[in-house]
Scaffold this motif. Structure first.
Motif, mmCIF file in Angstrom:
data_model
loop_
_atom_site.group_PDB
_atom_site.id
_atom_site.type_symbol
_atom_site.label_atom_id
_atom_site.label_comp_id
_atom_site.label_asym_id
_atom_site.label_seq_id
_atom_site.Cartn_x
_atom_site.Cartn_y
_atom_site.Cartn_z
ATOM 1 N N VAL A 1 -15.726 -1.822 -5.693
ATOM 2 C CA VAL A 1 -15.973 -1.017 -4.488
ATOM 3 C C VAL A 1 -15.892 -1.904 -3.247
ATOM 4 C CG1 VAL A 1 -17.704 0.359 -3.242
ATOM 5 C CG2 VAL A 1 -17.210 0.837 -5.638
ATOM 6 N N VAL A 2 -16.347 -3.142 -3.344
ATOM 7 C CA VAL A 2 -16.205 -4.086 -2.225
ATOM 8 C C VAL A 2 -14.725 -4.348 -1.960
ATOM 9 C CG1 VAL A 2 -16.649 -6.452 -1.438
ATOM 10 C CG2 VAL A 2 -18.463 -5.155 -2.561
ATOM 11 N N THR B 1 -10.775 8.115 -9.677
ATOM 12 C CA THR B 1 -12.080 7.637 -10.119
ATOM 13 C C THR B 1 -12.149 6.118 -10.170
ATOM 14 O OG1 THR B 1 -11.421 7.755 -12.453
ATOM 15 C CG2 THR B 1 -12.467 9.719 -11.497
ATOM 16 N N LEU B 2 -13.384 5.604 -9.994
ATOM 17 C CA LEU B 2 -13.645 4.170 -10.098
ATOM 18 C C LEU B 2 -15.076 3.992 -10.570
ATOM 19 C CD1 LEU B 2 -12.615 1.273 -9.648
ATOM 20 C CD2 LEU B 2 -13.510 1.418 -7.320
ATOM 21 N N GLY B 3 -15.235 3.429 -11.754
ATOM 22 C CA GLY B 3 -16.557 3.213 -12.317
ATOM 23 C C GLY B 3 -17.132 1.858 -11.943
ATOM 24 N N LEU C 1 -8.266 5.034 -10.395
ATOM 25 C CA LEU C 1 -7.889 4.156 -9.283
ATOM 26 C C LEU C 1 -7.619 2.753 -9.802
ATOM 27 C CD1 LEU C 1 -7.360 3.577 -6.311
ATOM 28 C CD2 LEU C 1 -9.812 3.174 -6.030
ATOM 29 N N ALA C 2 -8.447 2.272 -10.719
ATOM 30 C CA ALA C 2 -8.245 0.942 -11.289
ATOM 31 C C ALA C 2 -6.884 0.853 -11.988
ATOM 32 C CB ALA C 2 -9.370 0.612 -12.261
ATOM 33 N N GLU D 1 -6.809 -10.569 -4.190
ATOM 34 C CA GLU D 1 -7.310 -9.279 -4.666
ATOM 35 C C GLU D 1 -7.253 -8.218 -3.568
ATOM 36 O OE1 GLU D 1 -8.645 -8.067 -7.895
ATOM 37 O OE2 GLU D 1 -7.139 -9.629 -8.184
ATOM 38 N N ILE D 2 -7.619 -8.587 -2.350
ATOM 39 C CA ILE D 2 -7.547 -7.644 -1.227
ATOM 40 C C ILE D 2 -6.109 -7.188 -1.034
ATOM 41 C CG2 ILE D 2 -7.802 -7.385 1.277
ATOM 42 C CD1 ILE D 2 -10.229 -9.354 1.016
ATOM 43 N N GLU D 3 -5.162 -8.119 -1.104
ATOM 44 C CA GLU D 3 -3.741 -7.759 -0.948
ATOM 45 C C GLU D 3 -3.273 -6.847 -2.075
ATOM 46 O OE1 GLU D 3 -1.747 -8.282 1.735
ATOM 47 O OE2 GLU D 3 -3.639 -9.019 2.556
ATOM 48 N N ARG D 4 -3.698 -7.132 -3.299
ATOM 49 C CA ARG D 4 -3.313 -6.309 -4.452
ATOM 50 C C ARG D 4 -3.862 -4.895 -4.304
ATOM 51 N NH1 ARG D 4 -5.142 -5.280 -9.819
ATOM 52 N NH2 ARG D 4 -7.106 -6.332 -9.415
ATOM 53 N N TRP D 5 -5.135 -4.783 -3.919
ATOM 54 C CA TRP D 5 -5.748 -3.471 -3.726
ATOM 55 C C TRP D 5 -5.097 -2.744 -2.552
ATOM 56 C CZ3 TRP D 5 -10.055 -0.809 -5.948
ATOM 57 C CH2 TRP D 5 -10.518 -1.392 -7.134
#
Length: 184
Positions: free
Chosen positions: A88-89, A155-157, A164-165, A59-63
């Motif tokens: 957000v993390v 934006t990110l809810g 952003l998502a 997930e970190i790599e994807r983000w």
């Protein structure tokens, strides 16, 4: 379940055979090593979502790859005014992974306060809650950060929704591994 305005607890833990020694490029490297060592063990939980070491690393790599397509790179700033959430993390960890600086902004900041921080930081990316997008974009534009100053507002809810998502959800080439110096 993650509910906006309510506290969110994250339980992140891992065990290493020896303590990590923090050096110049320590955090991203230490985190990658710890996540690899954790393997399939669940190390991050937020409501119904559970991530193992491998899943969190992926997930970190994807983000990070998604952020890189938005111009986030070593030394750039990412300003964030969003509710606490697992996403957000992930945004925080991916920002660090790229060698960029994460600037958390209190969700209670009003337009003038927000404008001050955006003007001062000149972030390449500003992330805010979808409900506050219009006011946040206006604050960014007022400062010049959003008008040719290079700041992009997305934006990110709290439940993972937002522009952003959508960007992160697309396929991106892998982000380059960035060496972080002691001065970063």
């Amino acid at each position: 379940m993650l509910v906006p305005g309510r506290a969110v607890s994250f339980h992140l833990s891992w065990k290493c055979s020896r303590p990590a020694v923090m050096t110049d490029s320590a955090f991203p490297a230490a985190l990658a090593q710890a996540l690899a060592a954790a393997g399939d063990r669940i190390i991050l939980t937020a409501g119904p979502r559970h991530l193992s070491g491998h899943a969190l690393a992926n997930e970190i790599e994807r983000w990070a790859a998604g952020l890189a397509t938005l111009g986030v790179s070593r030394g750039e700033r990412v300003a964030v005014q969003a509710e606490k959430s697992l996403d957000v993390v992930l945004l925080y960890l991916a920002t660090l992974r790229l060698g960029a600086l994460y600037l958390p902004l209190n969700t209670a900041y009003r337009s003038a306060e927000l404008a001050y921080f955006l003007e001062d930081a000149q972030p390449v990316l500003f992330v805010c809650d979808p409900a506050a997008a219009a006011a946040a974009a206006a604050a960014a534009t007022t400062t010049g950060a959003g008008q040719g100053g290079g700041t992009r507002t997305l934006t990110l809810g709290a439940n993972g929704e937002g522009s952003l998502a959508e960007v992160i959800g697309n396929d991106h080439p892998a982000a380059p591994v960035v060496a972080v110096d002691a001065g970063d």
